[in-house]
Write a protein that holds these residues in place. Sequence first.
Motif, PDB file in Angstrom:
ATOM      1  N   SER A  64     -15.414  12.449  10.119  1.00  0.00           N
ATOM      2  CA  SER A  64     -14.570  11.887  11.175  1.00  0.00           C
ATOM      3  C   SER A  64     -13.132  11.748  10.690  1.00  0.00           C
ATOM      4  O   SER A  64     -12.868  11.723   9.478  1.00  0.00           O
ATOM      5  CB  SER A  64     -15.099  10.516  11.595  1.00  0.00           C
ATOM      6  OG  SER A  64     -14.888   9.576  10.552  1.00  0.00           O
ATOM      7  N   ASP A  74     -11.391   9.062  10.882  1.00  0.00           N
ATOM      8  CA  ASP A  74     -11.308   7.798  10.149  1.00  0.00           C
ATOM      9  C   ASP A  74     -11.795   7.943   8.708  1.00  0.00           C
ATOM     10  O   ASP A  74     -11.197   7.383   7.787  1.00  0.00           O
ATOM     11  CB  ASP A  74     -12.104   6.704  10.865  1.00  0.00           C
ATOM     12  CG  ASP A  74     -11.485   6.333  12.215  1.00  0.00           C
ATOM     13  OD1 ASP A  74     -10.276   6.572  12.414  1.00  0.00           O
ATOM     14  OD2 ASP A  74     -12.216   5.817  13.072  1.00  0.00           O
ATOM     15  N   SER A  75     -12.859   8.703   8.491  1.00  0.00           N
ATOM     16  CA  SER A  75     -13.359   8.916   7.129  1.00  0.00           C
ATOM     17  C   SER A  75     -12.396   9.762   6.310  1.00  0.00           C
ATOM     18  O   SER A  75     -12.210   9.527   5.117  1.00  0.00           O
ATOM     19  CB  SER A  75     -14.736   9.578   7.155  1.00  0.00           C
ATOM     20  OG  SER A  75     -15.687   8.697   7.711  1.00  0.00           O
ATOM     21  N   LYS A  84      -5.446  10.500  17.635  1.00  0.00           N
ATOM     22  CA  LYS A  84      -5.599   9.169  17.026  1.00  0.00           C
ATOM     23  C   LYS A  84      -4.322   8.721  16.313  1.00  0.00           C
ATOM     24  O   LYS A  84      -4.362   7.854  15.450  1.00  0.00           O
ATOM     25  CB  LYS A  84      -6.789   9.164  16.069  1.00  0.00           C
ATOM     26  CG  LYS A  84      -8.104   9.249  16.794  1.00  0.00           C
ATOM     27  CD  LYS A  84      -9.261   8.966  15.870  1.00  0.00           C
ATOM     28  CE  LYS A  84     -10.521   8.802  16.698  1.00  0.00           C
ATOM     29  NZ  LYS A  84     -11.572   8.144  15.937  1.00  0.00           N
ATOM     30  N   ASN A 103      -2.261  10.120  14.164  1.00  0.00           N
ATOM     31  CA  ASN A 103      -1.978  10.455  12.771  1.00  0.00           C
ATOM     32  C   ASN A 103      -0.874  11.499  12.712  1.00  0.00           C
ATOM     33  O   ASN A 103      -0.723  12.311  13.629  1.00  0.00           O
ATOM     34  CB  ASN A 103      -3.256  10.948  12.089  1.00  0.00           C
ATOM     35  CG  ASN A 103      -4.247   9.823  11.954  1.00  0.00           C
ATOM     36  OD1 ASN A 103      -3.973   8.818  11.330  1.00  0.00           O
ATOM     37  ND2 ASN A 103      -5.402   9.983  12.572  1.00  0.00           N
TER      38      ASN A 103
END
Length: 165
Positions: A41, A43-44, A132, A134
């Motif tokens: 993901s 997030d990971s 997201k 980033n």
Amino acid sequence: MIKKLILLLYLFLLAPIYSSAQPTIKKLLKKHNKQSVTYISVDSLLTKQNAILLDTREEKEYNVSHIKNAICVGYDFFDINKVTSKIKNKDTEIIVYCSIGIRSEDVGEKLAAAGYTNIKNLYGGIFEWKNKNNPVYSKDSLETNKIHTHSKYWSKLVTNAEKIY
């Protein structure tokens, strides 16, 4: 009574047509991928320190924007020998990505066939990364808000960037 009948007709007959017509990253990955390369993901990925990022999009896409420190390996003209000459340790953690994760799965499979053992595919690719909030960077290493989306169809998957195609 008529209003309820019309509402029910819409819900049962028309709503599924409209919802299935709209592409989503999840639907497209389910349709096109075999999940032969483990997903990671966004997030990971943010917690990773030493992973090598391979951008499996074409150079013109990479030049518009890419994830910081990613190496462009392309797709149409992907050459496994160029990767093996740069990444000698076959246990190195490698994260492959493309626009949403379809082309990168193909490249991940080629890396696995060449003996690499620690490959992950970024779920949702650079589209999800940018959606997201980033950062992405231009070919000049400057932060940009642009994403190469190929077409209006694919651009529907990008919600948080200037779309280039």
